[in-house]
Motif scaffolding. Structure first.
Motif: not given
Ligand code: ZN
Length: 245
Positions: A171-172, A174, A191, A193, A220-221, A223-224, A227-228
């Motif tokens: 999980s992630y 910020h 997010f 994974f 998906e990667i 987009t991640f 967003r980061f």
């Protein structure tokens, strides 16, 4: 202090200026990102005006003055113009995304040779290879984040510092970064994974990797990563080139 400088450069953008000139933004080998004015570039007889075009790779000669925002371009010779990229919408979309990252997320007048070489390589691969452009871009994007100082810690859980591998979904959020499954239970998750997708993301920066990706995994990667960056960089709101095409 002023000096004549010769450097290789990618043309990131170009705008009309006044009645006869153009202003272009470049990503150069020796000076990083700079802006330059090309006097008389709008005349049909101007050779520099044609050579300095978006997505071209050029040998640039400039008259550089310390403390001036706009350098004067006196000569430009073509190194490469990437005809295969420009005639293929999918390649063009991802090459434009590379240029957009350079335009919006690099610091002016900051030489960064490793990044420059990385750009040169990825464009040549997009031009020459049949490898999916989205895969080449994803590899570049991960490399770019590391080069500009936004690399992710992917070895250890940011909370308990144990290895992230083979301990369930990752999980992630910020504030914390990447977390293992058990730590994620006590934190907000933005997010998630699967272990498989996480390994593939890590694999993007491994040379000669045997990892294979579906288009939706790569999306998906990307987009991640976007967003980061949106969270960490104030003015950044995502990569426009990926939405336009
Ligand atoms: Zn943990």
């Amino acid at each position: 202090m002023s000096s004549i400088i010769k450097t290789k450069a990618f043309v990131l953008s170009k705008l009309d200026f006044g009645d006869t000139s153009k202003i272009a933004k470049f990503y150069t080998e020796d000076l990083g990102r700079i802006s330059g004015i090309i006097k008389g570039a709008r005349s049909p007889r101007s050779k520099i005006g044609k050579t300095v075009d978006v997505l071209n790779y050029v040998d640039l000669v400039l008259y550089k003055k310390e403390g001036r925002d706009l350098q004067i371009v006196t000569q430009a010779d073509l190194i490469a113009y990437y005809p295969n990229i420009k005639s293929d919408l999918e390649k063009l979309k991802y090459a434009s995304a590379v240029f957009e990252l350079l335009l919006r997320l690099t610091v002016e007048n900051d030489q960064h040779r490793r990044l420059f070489i990385g750009v040169e390589k990825i464009l040549q691969r997009m031009e020459d290879e049949t490898t999916q452009p989205i895969l080449l871009f994803s590899m570049f994007f991960k490399f770019f984040l590391e080069e500009i100082g936004y690399g992710l810690e992917t070895n250890k859980c940011s909370v308990c510092h144990k290895s992230l591998l083979n301990r369930g979904n990752i999980s992630y959020n910020h504030e914390i970064g990447l977390m293992c499954k058990s730590c994620s239970e006590n934190h907000l998750v933005l997010f998630e994974f699967s272990m498989e997708l996480f390994k593939k993301m890590v694999c993007l920066s491994q040379r000669n990797s045997k990892c294979t990706y579906t288009e939706s995994e790569l999306k998906e990667i990307i987009t991640f990563f976007e967003r980061f960056l949106i969270y960490h960089v104030d003015e950044f709101q995502g990569i426009k080139s990926l939405k336009i095409y």
